[in-house]
Design an enzyme around this catalytic site. Structure first.
Site, short mmCIF file in Angstrom:
data_model
loop_
_atom_site.label_atom_id
_atom_site.label_comp_id
_atom_site.label_asym_id
_atom_site.label_seq_id
_atom_site.Cartn_x
_atom_site.Cartn_y
_atom_site.Cartn_z
N ASN A 10 0.88 -1.17 0.00
CA ASN A 10 0.00 0.00 0.00
C ASN A 10 0.91 1.22 0.00
O ASN A 10 1.53 1.53 1.02
CB ASN A 10 -0.90 -0.03 1.24
CG ASN A 10 -1.70 1.26 1.40
OD1 ASN A 10 -1.76 2.08 0.49
ND2 ASN A 10 -2.31 1.42 2.57
N LYS A 12 0.09 4.26 -0.22
CA LYS A 12 -0.50 5.45 0.40
C LYS A 12 -0.26 6.68 -0.50
O LYS A 12 -0.34 6.56 -1.71
CB LYS A 12 0.03 5.63 1.83
CG LYS A 12 -0.12 4.32 2.65
CD LYS A 12 0.18 4.46 4.10
CE LYS A 12 -0.01 3.10 4.79
NZ LYS A 12 0.15 3.14 6.22
N HIS A 93 -9.36 1.43 5.08
CA HIS A 93 -8.08 1.62 5.78
C HIS A 93 -8.28 2.56 6.96
O HIS A 93 -9.03 3.53 6.88
CB HIS A 93 -7.02 2.17 4.81
CG HIS A 93 -5.64 2.07 5.38
ND1 HIS A 93 -5.17 2.96 6.31
CD2 HIS A 93 -4.65 1.17 5.18
CE1 HIS A 93 -3.93 2.60 6.66
NE2 HIS A 93 -3.60 1.51 5.99
N GLU A 95 -6.54 4.88 8.06
CA GLU A 95 -6.24 6.30 7.78
C GLU A 95 -7.45 7.00 7.16
O GLU A 95 -7.70 8.18 7.41
CB GLU A 95 -4.99 6.39 6.89
CG GLU A 95 -3.74 6.03 7.69
CD GLU A 95 -2.60 5.46 6.89
OE1 GLU A 95 -2.61 5.55 5.65
OE2 GLU A 95 -1.68 4.91 7.53
N GLU A 163 -5.06 -4.68 10.72
CA GLU A 163 -3.99 -3.70 10.89
C GLU A 163 -4.18 -2.94 12.20
O GLU A 163 -4.97 -1.97 12.25
CB GLU A 163 -3.99 -2.69 9.74
CG GLU A 163 -3.76 -3.31 8.38
CD GLU A 163 -3.20 -2.29 7.38
OE1 GLU A 163 -2.18 -2.60 6.78
OE2 GLU A 163 -3.77 -1.20 7.24
N GLY A 169 3.28 2.12 10.74
CA GLY A 169 4.33 3.12 10.59
C GLY A 169 5.11 3.41 11.85
O GLY A 169 5.85 4.40 11.91
N SER A 209 3.79 -2.28 10.16
CA SER A 209 5.24 -2.44 10.36
C SER A 209 5.75 -3.82 9.96
O SER A 209 6.71 -4.32 10.54
CB SER A 209 5.63 -2.11 11.81
OG SER A 209 5.37 -0.74 12.10
P1 13P Z 1 3.36 0.28 7.48
O1 13P Z 1 3.80 -1.06 6.85
O2 13P Z 1 4.12 1.43 6.94
O3 13P Z 1 3.33 0.18 8.96
O4 13P Z 1 1.85 0.51 6.97
C1 13P Z 1 0.94 -0.52 7.12
C2 13P Z 1 -0.31 -0.13 6.43
O5 13P Z 1 -1.04 0.74 6.87
C3 13P Z 1 -0.63 -0.83 5.17
O6 13P Z 1 -1.92 -0.56 4.74
#
Ligand code: 13P
Length: 247
Positions: A10, A12, A93, A95, A163, A169, A209
């Site tokens: 992803n 982002k 997601h 976010e 997640e 992150g 992560s």
């Molecule tokens: P990270 O792998 O950067 O922690 O992000 C995970 C994520 O949100 C994937 O959708």
């Protein structure tokens, strides 16, 4: 249980045409591990150009609108994303649930819109740190999953991504025991809705992560069927070891 591992990057809000070389190299890594289904969920602006070079890796989107068309300035329908070359999309997601205020019902509606346009779907769920610390993460995330699950959910078009928000992150991941317990709980919850046999075929990814150092251990867990990877998917150098860990 015969579930093919699914490893998806992803990106982002990252990626310009200058990064298409990474897409191509990730496609080559995918070709080297044909037992693994590999994809990249990219900014919509890159989907068409990435699709032309991604080889064995599918290209997906990160969100779609729940409606087919209309007065929704700046939004993209699932059919638009499919026409650009996406074969999958993420929905729900954390976010977007946070930044855009998307509800469980919105997420379910987006999943159905995606399916209607021929897209496969990765539906994301996960708990906040407060919920984790309160000790009831499995119940909360199971309820979130059932509230976000579209009608007709089936393994041939839908995968789940667990997640934990606090792991995204941050470089922190849950213990392997906690991941195992959550994935088992989510499969049990799915079974209560769609039946144990169909739930047994549905892929449940871990995200947060994940990287080349921890992916093998995470994906060796019984109910972990792959990964949804953010930061470690942005370059082939970082993502290829995650793909290899699934193969
Ligand atoms: P990270 O792998 O950067 O922690 O992000 C995970 C994520 O949100 C994937 O959708």
């Amino acid at each position: 249980m015969g579930r093919r591992k699914l490893v998806v990057g992803n990106w982002k809000m990252n990626g310009l045409r200058a990064q298409l070389g990474e897409v191509e190299a990730i496609g080559a890594a995918a070709a080297a591990h044909p037992s693994v289904e590999v994809g990249l969920c990219l900014p919509a602006t890159l989907i068409a150009s990435a699709q032309a070079v991604s080889g064995a890796a599918f290209v997906g989107a990160q969100d779609c609108h729940m409606k087919d068309s209309g007065a929704h300035t700046g939004c993209l329908s699932a059919a638009m994303l499919a026409e650009a070359g996406a074969s999958w999309t993420i929905v729900g997601h954390s976010e977007r649930r946070q930044d855009q205020g998307e509800s469980d019902a919105d997420v379910a509606a987006k999943a159905l819109a995606a399916k209607a346009a021929g897209l496969k779907v990765i539906l994301c769920v996960g708990e906040s740190l407060d919920v984790r610390d309160a000790g009831n993460a499995e119940a909360v995330v199971s309820a979130q999953l059932l509230a976000s699950l579209p009608d007709g959910a089936a393994a041939d078009w839908l995968a789940i991504a667990y997640e934990p928000i606090w792991a995204i992150g941050t470089g922190r991941i849950p213990t392997m025991e906690a991941v195992e317990a959550m994935h088992r709980a989510l499969r049990t919850a799915l079974g209560g809705r769609i039946g144990a046999a169909d739930a047994g075929g549905m892929r449940i990814l871990y995200g947060g992560s994940m990287n080349g150092d921890n992916a093998a251990e995470l994906m060796a867990i019984e109910d972990v069927d792959g990964g949804l990877v953010g930061g470690a998917s942005l370059t082939a150098a970082k993502f290829a070891p995650v793909i290899a860990a699934a193969g």
